[in-house]
Design a protein around this motif. Structure first.
Motif, PDB file in Angstrom:
ATOM      1  N   ASP A  69      90.189 101.977   8.466  1.00 32.12           N
ATOM      2  CA  ASP A  69      89.959 101.324   9.741  1.00 32.12           C
ATOM      3  C   ASP A  69      88.514 100.864   9.822  1.00 32.12           C
ATOM      4  OD1 ASP A  69      89.800 104.383  11.756  1.00 32.12           O
ATOM      5  OD2 ASP A  69      88.338 103.506  10.423  1.00 32.12           O
ATOM      6  N   VAL A  70      88.173 100.202  10.884  1.00 27.15           N
ATOM      7  CA  VAL A  70      86.835  99.617  10.990  1.00 27.15           C
ATOM      8  C   VAL A  70      85.746 100.680  11.014  1.00 27.15           C
ATOM      9  CG1 VAL A  70      87.567  97.500  12.115  1.00 27.15           C
ATOM     10  CG2 VAL A  70      87.053  99.502  13.507  1.00 27.15           C
ATOM     11  N   ASN A  71      86.077 101.885  11.461  1.00 24.80           N
ATOM     12  CA  ASN A  71      85.069 102.938  11.514  1.00 24.80           C
ATOM     13  C   ASN A  71      84.717 103.470  10.133  1.00 24.80           C
ATOM     14  OD1 ASN A  71      84.878 102.890  14.295  1.00 24.80           O
ATOM     15  ND2 ASN A  71      86.575 104.304  14.544  1.00 24.80           N
ATOM     16  N   TYR A  72      85.556 103.243   9.163  1.00 29.07           N
ATOM     17  CA  TYR A  72      85.305 103.820   7.844  1.00 29.07           C
ATOM     18  C   TYR A  72      85.136 102.772   6.755  1.00 29.07           C
ATOM     19  CZ  TYR A  72      85.631 108.493   9.460  1.00 29.07           C
ATOM     20  OH  TYR A  72      85.348 109.658  10.102  1.00 29.07           O
ATOM     21  N   ASN A  73      84.751 101.583   7.135  1.00 26.97           N
ATOM     22  CA  ASN A  73      84.411 100.549   6.144  1.00 26.97           C
ATOM     23  C   ASN A  73      85.451 100.413   5.046  1.00 26.97           C
ATOM     24  OD1 ASN A  73      81.956 100.200   7.494  1.00 26.97           O
ATOM     25  ND2 ASN A  73      81.002 101.816   6.310  1.00 26.97           N
ATOM     26  N   GLY A  74      86.696 100.410   5.396  1.00 29.43           N
ATOM     27  CA  GLY A  74      87.725 100.238   4.378  1.00 29.43           C
ATOM     28  C   GLY A  74      88.012 101.514   3.620  1.00 29.43           C
ATOM     29  N   GLY A  75      87.754 102.668   4.174  1.00 25.86           N
ATOM     30  CA  GLY A  75      88.137 103.925   3.537  1.00 25.86           C
ATOM     31  C   GLY A  75      87.000 104.673   2.877  1.00 25.86           C
ATOM     32  N   GLY A  76      86.057 105.139   3.618  1.00 17.89           N
ATOM     33  CA  GLY A  76      85.009 105.989   3.052  1.00 17.89           C
ATOM     34  C   GLY A  76      83.684 105.289   2.910  1.00 17.89           C
ATOM     35  N   GLY A  77      82.669 106.070   2.617  1.00 24.08           N
ATOM     36  CA  GLY A  77      81.345 105.518   2.376  1.00 24.08           C
ATOM     37  C   GLY A  77      80.371 105.666   3.532  1.00 24.08           C
ATOM     38  N   ARG A  78      80.825 106.172   4.679  1.00 26.81           N
ATOM     39  CA  ARG A  78      79.914 106.305   5.821  1.00 26.81           C
ATOM     40  C   ARG A  78      78.822 107.331   5.550  1.00 26.81           C
ATOM     41  NH1 ARG A  78      82.301 106.788  11.614  1.00 26.81           N
ATOM     42  NH2 ARG A  78      80.148 106.401  12.166  1.00 26.81           N
ATOM     43  N   LEU A  79      79.173 108.412   4.908  1.00 25.58           N
ATOM     44  CA  LEU A  79      78.164 109.430   4.613  1.00 25.58           C
ATOM     45  C   LEU A  79      77.090 108.846   3.706  1.00 25.58           C
ATOM     46  CD1 LEU A  79      77.320 112.395   4.975  1.00 25.58           C
ATOM     47  CD2 LEU A  79      78.628 112.916   2.915  1.00 25.58           C
ATOM     48  N   ARG A  80      77.493 108.150   2.667  1.00 22.92           N
ATOM     49  CA  ARG A  80      76.546 107.529   1.743  1.00 22.92           C
ATOM     50  C   ARG A  80      75.715 106.462   2.444  1.00 22.92           C
ATOM     51  NH1 ARG A  80      78.769 105.408  -3.810  1.00 22.92           N
ATOM     52  NH2 ARG A  80      78.588 107.610  -4.279  1.00 22.92           N
ATOM     53  N   ASP A  81      76.355 105.652   3.251  1.00 24.09           N
ATOM     54  CA  ASP A  81      75.652 104.557   3.923  1.00 24.09           C
ATOM     55  C   ASP A  81      74.736 105.028   5.047  1.00 24.09           C
ATOM     56  OD1 ASP A  81      76.993 102.826   2.255  1.00 24.09           O
ATOM     57  OD2 ASP A  81      78.513 102.293   3.740  1.00 24.09           O
ATOM     58  N   SER A  82      74.896 106.257   5.500  1.00 27.68           N
ATOM     59  CA  SER A  82      74.128 106.756   6.639  1.00 27.68           C
ATOM     60  C   SER A  82      72.746 107.285   6.272  1.00 27.68           C
ATOM     61  CB  SER A  82      74.916 107.860   7.357  1.00 27.68           C
ATOM     62  OG  SER A  82      76.068 107.310   7.942  1.00 27.68           O
ATOM     63  N   TRP A  83      72.449 107.463   4.998  1.00 25.37           N
ATOM     64  CA  TRP A  83      71.124 107.955   4.615  1.00 25.37           C
ATOM     65  C   TRP A  83      70.070 106.941   5.038  1.00 25.37           C
ATOM     66  CZ3 TRP A  83      70.282 112.749   3.316  1.00 25.37           C
ATOM     67  CH2 TRP A  83      71.281 113.490   2.705  1.00 25.37           C
ATOM     68  N   THR A  84      68.967 107.444   5.550  1.00 24.41           N
ATOM     69  CA  THR A  84      67.889 106.574   5.995  1.00 24.41           C
ATOM     70  C   THR A  84      66.542 107.292   5.832  1.00 24.41           C
ATOM     71  OG1 THR A  84      67.102 105.214   7.828  1.00 24.41           O
ATOM     72  CG2 THR A  84      68.057 107.322   8.401  1.00 24.41           C
ATOM     73  N   ILE A  85      65.486 106.526   5.948  1.00 20.61           N
ATOM     74  CA  ILE A  85      64.129 107.068   5.837  1.00 20.61           C
ATOM     75  C   ILE A  85      63.483 107.006   7.214  1.00 20.61           C
ATOM     76  CG2 ILE A  85      61.851 106.740   4.807  1.00 20.61           C
ATOM     77  CD1 ILE A  85      63.252 105.418   2.430  1.00 20.61           C
ATOM     78  N   GLY A  86      62.861 108.103   7.619  1.00 21.06           N
ATOM     79  CA  GLY A  86      62.150 108.149   8.899  1.00 21.06           C
ATOM     80  C   GLY A  86      60.763 107.530   8.773  1.00 21.06           C
ATOM     81  N   ASN A  87      59.956 107.730   9.787  1.00 23.51           N
ATOM     82  CA  ASN A  87      58.586 107.212   9.795  1.00 23.51           C
ATOM     83  C   ASN A  87      57.656 108.167   9.056  1.00 23.51           C
ATOM     84  OD1 ASN A  87      59.237 104.966  11.392  1.00 23.51           O
ATOM     85  ND2 ASN A  87      59.134 106.215  13.234  1.00 23.51           N
ATOM     86  N   VAL A  88      56.638 107.603   8.456  1.00 24.80           N
ATOM     87  CA  VAL A  88      55.603 108.408   7.805  1.00 24.80           C
ATOM     88  C   VAL A  88      54.728 109.016   8.903  1.00 24.80           C
ATOM     89  CG1 VAL A  88      53.604 108.371   6.270  1.00 24.80           C
ATOM     90  CG2 VAL A  88      55.597 106.959   5.746  1.00 24.80           C
ATOM     91  N   THR A  89      54.513 110.315   8.796  1.00 26.31           N
ATOM     92  CA  THR A  89      53.645 110.998   9.751  1.00 26.31           C
ATOM     93  C   THR A  89      52.500 111.670   8.998  1.00 26.31           C
ATOM     94  OG1 THR A  89      54.974 113.022   9.677  1.00 26.31           O
ATOM     95  CG2 THR A  89      55.510 111.416  11.396  1.00 26.31           C
TER      96      THR A  89
END
Length: 157
Positions: free
Chosen positions: A60-80
């Motif tokens: 469904d639309v929430n899972y980008n065609g069946g998986g991958g949300r966990l992988r796609d959710s990684w991000t980098i925060g701000n440098v402190t």
């Protein structure tokens, strides 16, 4: 006991010292932020490669065609900066990321409406972040040294 003498050429150290003295606080801050961002980007790439994709999720639309949300959710925060320490977080906001990382007995996934792996046995973690961090730590000194060398080669102080 005979005395031995050794000649040591401190020319490179003197040159390095002079280069450091020419650096302003802004130059060092800019360099430090760039190094932290580079290390974070390398960690992000490593952890994404290691993050599993569950192909069994609904298409469904929430899972980008069946998986991958966990992988796609990684991000980098701000440098402190705190004192002389620069840091940045590599983040995965998915609520179940910690269970995939460290293991679990069962995880409720509200987007799907089910509890995955509901049983009495332990499901081992993948340790995608821990393994990636350990791997990067082994290379970090070399990476920083190379960046510092390039920085000094390009520095016009």
């Amino acid at each position: 006991m005979p005395k031995t003498r050794a000649k040591i050429d401190f020319g490179q150290f003197t040159k390095l010292k002079k280069q450091f003295e020419k650096l302003s606080a802004d130059d060092m801050h800019e360099f430090s932020v760039a190094v932290v961002k580079d290390l974070a980007a390398r960690l992000l790439a490593k952890v994404k490669r290691r993050t599993p994709v569950n192909k069994g999720l609904p298409n469904d639309v929430n899972y980008n065609g069946g998986g991958g949300r966990l992988r796609d959710s990684w991000t980098i925060g701000n440098v402190t900066k705190s004192g002389n320490i620069y840091s940045v977080e590599v983040i995965n906001p998915m609520h179940y990321a910690i269970y995939v990382e460290k293991g679990h007995r069962g995880v409720y996934v509200p987007e799907v409406g089910v509890t995955l792996h509901l049983n009495s046995r332990w499901t081992d973690g993948i340790f995608m972040l821990k393994i990636s961090e350990d791997e990067l730590r082994k290379d970090a000194e070399r990476i920083v040294e190379n960046k510092l060398q390039k920085f000094f080669n390009n520095f016009k102080g």
